[in-house]
Motif scaffolding. Sequence first.
Motif, PDB file in Angstrom:
ATOM      1  N   ASP A  66       0.832  -1.210   0.000  1.00 14.94           N
ATOM      2  CA  ASP A  66       0.000   0.000   0.000  1.00 14.94           C
ATOM      3  C   ASP A  66       0.864   1.257   0.000  1.00 14.94           C
ATOM      4  OD1 ASP A  66      -2.308  -1.527   0.093  1.00 14.94           O
ATOM      5  OD2 ASP A  66      -2.545  -1.343   2.271  1.00 14.94           O
ATOM      6  N   VAL A  67       1.921   1.222   0.825  1.00 18.52           N
ATOM      7  CA  VAL A  67       2.826   2.361   0.985  1.00 18.52           C
ATOM      8  C   VAL A  67       4.250   1.819   1.107  1.00 18.52           C
ATOM      9  CG1 VAL A  67       3.469   4.327   2.458  1.00 18.52           C
ATOM     10  CG2 VAL A  67       1.057   3.738   2.192  1.00 18.52           C
ATOM     11  N   ILE A  68       5.215   2.545   0.537  1.00 15.64           N
ATOM     12  CA  ILE A  68       6.621   2.198   0.759  1.00 15.64           C
ATOM     13  C   ILE A  68       7.240   3.298   1.601  1.00 15.64           C
ATOM     14  CG2 ILE A  68       6.901   0.704  -1.240  1.00 15.64           C
ATOM     15  CD1 ILE A  68       8.097   3.043  -2.771  1.00 15.64           C
ATOM     16  N   PHE A  69       8.190   2.914   2.465  1.00 14.14           N
ATOM     17  CA  PHE A  69       8.690   3.835   3.492  1.00 14.14           C
ATOM     18  C   PHE A  69      10.205   3.733   3.585  1.00 14.14           C
ATOM     19  CE2 PHE A  69       9.697   5.265   7.758  1.00 14.14           C
ATOM     20  CZ  PHE A  69       8.850   6.359   7.928  1.00 14.14           C
ATOM     21  N   GLY A  70      10.868   4.898   3.603  1.00 10.84           N
ATOM     22  CA  GLY A  70      12.324   4.939   3.704  1.00 10.84           C
ATOM     23  C   GLY A  70      12.788   5.523   5.017  1.00 10.84           C
ATOM     24  N   PRO A  71      13.489   4.741   5.849  1.00 13.52           N
ATOM     25  CA  PRO A  71      14.013   5.263   7.117  1.00 13.52           C
ATOM     26  C   PRO A  71      15.083   6.333   6.883  1.00 13.52           C
ATOM     27  CG  PRO A  71      14.024   2.855   7.081  1.00 13.52           C
ATOM     28  CD  PRO A  71      13.782   3.311   5.678  1.00 13.52           C
ATOM     29  N   SER A  93       1.439   3.339  -9.303  1.00 12.49           N
ATOM     30  CA  SER A  93       1.696   4.544  -8.526  1.00 12.49           C
ATOM     31  C   SER A  93       1.497   4.232  -7.045  1.00 12.49           C
ATOM     32  CB  SER A  93       0.758   5.669  -8.963  1.00 12.49           C
ATOM     33  OG  SER A  93       1.061   6.860  -8.259  1.00 12.49           O
ATOM     34  N   VAL A  94       2.603   4.128  -6.324  1.00 14.76           N
ATOM     35  CA  VAL A  94       2.567   3.726  -4.913  1.00 14.76           C
ATOM     36  C   VAL A  94       2.932   4.917  -4.025  1.00 14.76           C
ATOM     37  CG1 VAL A  94       3.551   2.194  -3.160  1.00 14.76           C
ATOM     38  CG2 VAL A  94       3.158   1.346  -5.483  1.00 14.76           C
ATOM     39  N   PRO A  95       2.112   5.257  -3.045  1.00 10.79           N
ATOM     40  CA  PRO A  95       2.439   6.330  -2.114  1.00 10.79           C
ATOM     41  C   PRO A  95       3.718   5.994  -1.323  1.00 10.79           C
ATOM     42  CG  PRO A  95       0.119   5.727  -1.950  1.00 10.79           C
ATOM     43  CD  PRO A  95       0.778   4.672  -2.770  1.00 10.79           C
ATOM     44  N   TRP A  96       4.456   7.044  -0.971  1.00  6.08           N
ATOM     45  CA  TRP A  96       5.695   6.806  -0.220  1.00  6.08           C
ATOM     46  C   TRP A  96       5.875   7.863   0.860  1.00  6.08           C
ATOM     47  CZ3 TRP A  96       9.933  10.302  -0.411  1.00  6.08           C
ATOM     48  CH2 TRP A  96       9.813  11.321  -1.362  1.00  6.08           C
ATOM     49  N   GLY A  97       6.678   7.503   1.847  1.00  9.58           N
ATOM     50  CA  GLY A  97       6.948   8.411   2.945  1.00  9.58           C
ATOM     51  C   GLY A  97       8.264   8.106   3.616  1.00  9.58           C
ATOM     52  N   PHE A  98       8.609   8.931   4.580  1.00  7.62           N
ATOM     53  CA  PHE A  98       9.854   8.737   5.336  1.00  7.62           C
ATOM     54  C   PHE A  98       9.704   9.393   6.697  1.00  7.62           C
ATOM     55  CE2 PHE A  98      10.268  12.639   2.897  1.00  7.62           C
ATOM     56  CZ  PHE A  98      10.845  13.539   3.775  1.00  7.62           C
ATOM     57  N   ASN A  99      10.700   9.246   7.532  1.00  9.51           N
ATOM     58  CA  ASN A  99      10.661   9.855   8.857  1.00  9.51           C
ATOM     59  C   ASN A  99      11.786  10.871   9.031  1.00  9.51           C
ATOM     60  OD1 ASN A  99      12.448   7.376   9.001  1.00  9.51           O
ATOM     61  ND2 ASN A  99      12.897   8.263  11.015  1.00  9.51           N
ATOM     62  N   VAL A 113       6.739  11.974   7.284  1.00 15.34           N
ATOM     63  CA  VAL A 113       6.553  12.867   6.148  1.00 15.34           C
ATOM     64  C   VAL A 113       6.045  12.051   4.965  1.00 15.34           C
ATOM     65  CG1 VAL A 113       7.643  14.537   4.597  1.00 15.34           C
ATOM     66  CG2 VAL A 113       8.474  14.286   6.942  1.00 15.34           C
ATOM     67  N   GLY A 114       5.138  12.625   4.188  1.00 10.50           N
ATOM     68  CA  GLY A 114       4.667  11.946   2.987  1.00 10.50           C
ATOM     69  C   GLY A 114       3.321  11.287   3.187  1.00 10.50           C
ATOM     70  N   ALA A 115       3.148  10.137   2.531  1.00 10.47           N
ATOM     71  CA  ALA A 115       1.856   9.451   2.539  1.00 10.47           C
ATOM     72  C   ALA A 115       1.452   9.004   3.941  1.00 10.47           C
ATOM     73  CB  ALA A 115       1.915   8.239   1.612  1.00 10.47           C
TER      74      ALA A 115
END
Length: 216
Positions: A66-71, A93-99, A113-115
């Motif tokens: 559902d979402v990809i996330f980058g530390p 089109s995949v939502p993405w976020g990070f911290n 931050v992000g999705a």
Amino acid sequence: MTTQFNIQAFIELALSRGVLKFGEFTLKSGRVSPYFFNAGLLSDGEALSVLADGYAAKLQQCEHVDVIFGPAYKGIPFVAATAVALSKNHAQSVPWGFNRKEAKDHGEGGVLVGASVAGKDVWIIDDVITAGTAIREVVTLLKQAGANIAGVLVALDRQECGQGKLSAIQEVQQELEIPVHALMTMQDLMAYLEQQGDQTALANMQAYRQRYGIDV
């Protein structure tokens, strides 16, 4: 257009950029490793694209993305580039976020931050899992935000023991009950050296694996 990850091509790219080196390197653990991998040196567009294409291709084989996330920090460019690769190469089109490392006390605030990850199946993307501490911290952060951790995707599995008989990746899989996938492993590096006929580097890798390697 879909792309497949070519391990040999990636190894050769990593060698050309100094991301992957064979020799003698003292790790934080005190072990003297016959190789060193630093994905932070994938610091140009071509190199980052190759890595992102690999992550994107691997995610096509995974469930519940559902979402990809980058530390933070290294995972941020990786996850952003992977989102682009998924869109361009796989029409996904995949939502993405990070911290953030530190919480923001103005504007939207917070550390994410992000999705939105609330109620979503999230895949974490990073370079390696050394001790697993950073991944555990991110998992805790995401769960506090209401995410379901679907799995972790890394560039390299060193396939060596941590404090016990399990590797850091195996410990994360067992403790958190999530899959952890890698684009390449130490075995892949050894297969490459054998193919290239580099007997010295291969012998050093075999000796290290004999001493520290996990059962696979």
